[in-house]
Design an enzyme around this catalytic site. Sequence first.
Site, mmCIF file in Angstrom:
data_model
loop_
_atom_site.group_PDB
_atom_site.id
_atom_site.type_symbol
_atom_site.label_atom_id
_atom_site.label_comp_id
_atom_site.label_asym_id
_atom_site.label_seq_id
_atom_site.Cartn_x
_atom_site.Cartn_y
_atom_site.Cartn_z
ATOM 1 N N ASP A 53 0.888 -1.201 -0.018
ATOM 2 C CA ASP A 53 0.088 -0.175 -0.251
ATOM 3 C C ASP A 53 0.916 1.173 -0.057
ATOM 4 O O ASP A 53 1.584 1.474 0.862
ATOM 5 C CB ASP A 53 -0.725 0.112 1.314
ATOM 6 N N ASP A 155 -3.045 4.566 -2.280
ATOM 7 C CA ASP A 155 -4.169 5.286 -1.445
ATOM 8 C C ASP A 155 -4.691 6.593 -1.968
ATOM 9 O O ASP A 155 -3.709 7.476 -2.144
ATOM 10 C CB ASP A 155 -3.532 5.321 -0.147
ATOM 11 N N GLU A 213 -6.606 3.737 -5.817
ATOM 12 C CA GLU A 213 -7.973 3.943 -5.213
ATOM 13 C C GLU A 213 -8.511 5.232 -5.657
ATOM 14 O O GLU A 213 -7.999 6.348 -5.297
ATOM 15 C CB GLU A 213 -7.646 3.807 -3.550
ATOM 16 N N HIS A 284 -11.073 -3.400 3.203
ATOM 17 C CA HIS A 284 -10.988 -2.920 4.890
ATOM 18 C C HIS A 284 -11.837 -1.595 5.369
ATOM 19 O O HIS A 284 -11.599 -1.256 6.425
ATOM 20 C CB HIS A 284 -9.316 -2.743 5.219
ATOM 21 N N ASP A 285 -12.428 -1.105 4.191
ATOM 22 C CA ASP A 285 -13.034 0.152 4.760
ATOM 23 C C ASP A 285 -14.730 0.038 4.499
ATOM 24 O O ASP A 285 -15.494 0.894 4.518
ATOM 25 C CB ASP A 285 -12.840 1.198 3.582
#
Length: 501
Positions: A53, A155, A213, A284-285
């Site tokens: 990430d 990210d 993302e 994970h969000d």
Amino acid sequence: DAIWCSPVYDSPNDDNGYDIRDYRKIMREFGTMEDFDRLLSEVHARNMRLIMDLVINHSSDEHEWFRSSATDPDSPYRDFYIWRKGKGDGIPPNNWDSIFSGPAWNYYPERGEWAMHLFSSKQMDFNWDNEAVRKELFQIANWWLEKGIDGFRLDVISFISKKEGLPDGNAVIGSLMGFKGCEHYFYGPHLHQYLRELREHSFGKFDAFTVGECQGTGLQMSRLMTGDDRGELDVVFSFDHMDNPGKQRFQDYRFDLRPMAKNLMEWQLEYGNHCWPTVFFENHDHPRMVSKIDPDGAYRCEIAKLLAMLQMTLKGTPFIYQGQELGMTNTPFASIDELRDVESVNLYHKLMDEGEAFRTVLSGSRDHARTPMQWSGEKNAGFSEGTPWIRVNPDYFKINAADEENAIDSVLHFYRSLIALRKENPALVYGDVIPVTASPKGLLCYFRRMDGQRFYVELNLTGKTVQHVNTGMRGTLLYSNYTTRREGAVMRPYEANLYQD
Ligand code: ISL
């Protein structure tokens, strides 16, 4: 055959590692750089890839660059972050909100200025318009690529360029989105330039894989970031399918699969031959998809398998989030003390006086996806002998990897079979996607076809029985999420079947 690790760098953990203090160090809680190097070589020894990430829209306020820019007037990092004078009387430079509640600015008396943070008050946005910043960030990426990692998940990469002058955000857009200012950075003026530079000075030199993302860029702008002749990203995560139209994550509603399928099909058919989609339903969000669709869990296994079939038979790169392959569910957290996520905790305090705060937070909390991985029915789901940092989902007695491994018709085996089938059949990866337009409401039916090979997928997206569609296909039924044969011409609730000619 590839793993994406969420951030494992040194961090004070205000936002679960998305606030990086030292980009070239491993978080103490996770081990050492030697552990990391071993992970990488063991992954490669298995012919797998490792993607890290890359969080470079912001760093932790404990990063030495930020400390130095706040306190030292002669610092070479003075202009590394977004510093502005306020409007006087304690009013920040503009009206932008933080995505994690409150204003997007902190005041630093030691410098007499405000610094921007789109996320938590410890996640300070870099000033990408400063070339020196970009150079440092490219070097960080290259440092990891030189170690031999295979690529990055970037990210909030579409937020890196902010509109010149940082004008106030529109109030109507702000209330629609939940935070003011986003129209000035969701797709900023220099985004394409910065992505190209990243590729030119970093990823491109290593032939590294990149997935950005990209919240809110939609299909057309995503095409401009991923077209194979554009020199920007390989693929993006787009999120428009993750909530139903007109709904948002912190709303307590039953997720309807139909609009999601419609959105996915648009990407399948309109994204074009020069772009490649990603296909994902969890990360994970976001709360667990099976719980969003069916909070009572009556059809948990059927839905988990339907999602697996959809994901493994569409064009694009599938990303499976840990626990999705077991059909893991949301956790019945009892109070705010059990939640850990900064977004949830801040939102709770913001809503306090509006009542119902905990219920609201619980419907969208990212912590649902962050509970310990359920390895077995042993203590703490086999995750740890110690006390886990967050509550274990109590359903681990019935949903865990060990039991799924032993049950022949489990969700886990269903994923495995479909992954194997996809690997053996390029038609499922590269084949044309041909939807059956005459499908009755509630069904999603499509063919995948290539070189004389043909697969047919029929999915009932609803919890009701729906009339089956007769396409004249007389194929062999390869996989179904129901083990018993159906009677008559109806599709049972959430029934999913895959045929081959
Ligand atoms: O825009 C949003 C609110 O609707 C969010 O979905 C936002 O795009 C998302 O939270 C960004 O996520 C990524 O960056 C965050 C981090 O907390 C997340 O875990 C990460 O995936 C800040 O680094």
